[in-house]
Design an enzyme around this catalytic site. Sequence first.
Site, short mmCIF file in Angstrom:
data_model
loop_
_atom_site.label_atom_id
_atom_site.label_comp_id
_atom_site.label_asym_id
_atom_site.label_seq_id
_atom_site.Cartn_x
_atom_site.Cartn_y
_atom_site.Cartn_z
N CYS A 1 48.53 47.73 -23.01
CA CYS A 1 47.50 48.77 -23.17
C CYS A 1 46.63 48.94 -21.94
O CYS A 1 45.86 49.90 -21.86
CB CYS A 1 46.62 48.44 -24.38
SG CYS A 1 45.66 46.92 -24.20
N GLU B 1 52.58 40.39 -4.47
CA GLU B 1 51.14 40.29 -4.30
C GLU B 1 50.80 39.87 -2.88
O GLU B 1 51.57 39.18 -2.22
CB GLU B 1 50.55 39.27 -5.29
CG GLU B 1 50.59 39.69 -6.73
CD GLU B 1 49.98 38.64 -7.63
OE1 GLU B 1 48.92 38.89 -8.23
OE2 GLU B 1 50.59 37.56 -7.74
N ASP C 1 56.17 37.85 -9.38
CA ASP C 1 54.97 37.02 -9.43
C ASP C 1 55.37 35.61 -9.03
O ASP C 1 56.16 34.96 -9.74
CB ASP C 1 54.36 37.03 -10.83
CG ASP C 1 53.08 36.21 -10.90
OD1 ASP C 1 52.04 36.69 -10.45
OD2 ASP C 1 53.15 35.07 -11.41
N ASP D 1 52.83 34.78 -16.56
CA ASP D 1 53.51 35.20 -15.34
C ASP D 1 54.34 36.46 -15.56
O ASP D 1 54.41 37.33 -14.68
CB ASP D 1 54.40 34.06 -14.82
CG ASP D 1 53.58 32.83 -14.46
OD1 ASP D 1 52.41 32.99 -14.08
OD2 ASP D 1 54.13 31.71 -14.55
N CYS E 1 45.26 45.14 -28.15
CA CYS E 1 46.50 45.57 -28.81
C CYS E 1 47.26 44.41 -29.45
O CYS E 1 48.29 44.64 -30.09
CB CYS E 1 47.41 46.28 -27.81
SG CYS E 1 48.00 45.23 -26.46
N CYS F 1 46.25 39.60 -25.70
CA CYS F 1 45.37 40.75 -25.57
C CYS F 1 44.55 40.91 -26.85
O CYS F 1 45.09 40.90 -27.97
CB CYS F 1 46.18 42.01 -25.30
SG CYS F 1 45.18 43.50 -25.07
N CYS G 1 46.37 43.60 -19.25
CA CYS G 1 47.40 43.66 -20.28
C CYS G 1 48.45 44.68 -19.87
O CYS G 1 48.13 45.84 -19.56
CB CYS G 1 46.78 44.04 -21.62
SG CYS G 1 47.99 44.25 -22.96
#
Length: 374
Positions: free
Chosen positions: A279, A223, A131, A305, A298, A295, A276
Amino acid sequence: MPSVFALWNAINAQVNVGMGGVAKHRSGERAGRPVGFPRLKSRHRSTPSVRFTTGAIRVEPDRKHVVLPRLGRLKLHESARKLAHRLEAGTARIMSATVRRDGGRWHVAFCVEVDRVQRLPARTDATVGIDVGIKHLAVLSTGTYEPNPRHLDAAQQRLRRLGRRLSRRQGPDRRTGQRPSNRWRRAQTQLGRAHARVANLRRDGLHQLTTRLAGTYGTLVVEDLNVAGMLRNRRLARHIADAGFGELRRQLAYKTLWSGGRLIVADRWYPSSKTCSGCGAVKTKLPLAERTYTCTSCGLVLDRDVNAACNLAALVREVTTAGSGPVAGRGADQKTRPDGPVAVKRQPGTATADQTGTVPPQGGTTHQTLARAH
């Protein structure tokens, strides 16, 4: 002998052909920013360069001199022993040589056809998600932070001082025919060298990072960023340009081929930061100022990042099971819709049509690279 009218018609036909692209740009038929009337190449505006494809092109046995057509024997400031060793071993063949002036210095670049040895990464089965960002140049899914050196920010004070010095000199004026003074030329050379130094430092840092990543991990996931759109942000444009996101991906594309690995490019609209990694819940909104991902399903608390890098690494299992080729991605054809559910549990890295910000699998793209030896 053609008449004057025939020559004039031929010139008009060439201009009309050249202006056809301008009309398409202005009417919106072609993508990209509009272009103006074509200008002839000038030695005052363009970068001085010459390319040789035939003739005597060789490296001298002392590794400190090269022979080029019409220019003869030229001395090098750097040793050409690496290229000479490949030429002597018969694993390389010089295709062309380009002499170019950059930053007040003359460089010679050889385009070489090389027979590379088959290599494998140090960790063939390892997968890493990358990332990229401004605070850290790259954050890996392993939790490693690659620092952003910010060479342009470090040299900004010197660049501004040299720019002010150049503006106080007597420069060229096309309207009055005024020629630049010698002091203006010296100031322009100093400013050009300062910019070239920043570019060289950035390029060297990116090469070291990409070489280490491509030689260590068997699979890398990055990406597909809209860098051109990101540069429209006037507050972050200079920092984004200084990081070199596009150059980092370009180098990874061909270095993974050299090292025997593979590069997977995630879809541009894949919500890696909003998802997330524990989960699979997808947030509708995630402000840029929120640097820690929390999150609500969870209770996972993780750096923003690192969470995005983990989601990118999870795409490898989906690409492998879908069988969509070495370069593919999962994502959406638009941004995450605010009217969708706030959190939906799913497996990390998977995508279904009824989830917020995701659509069924899309096709991938291939990468083609050219090798150069300098």
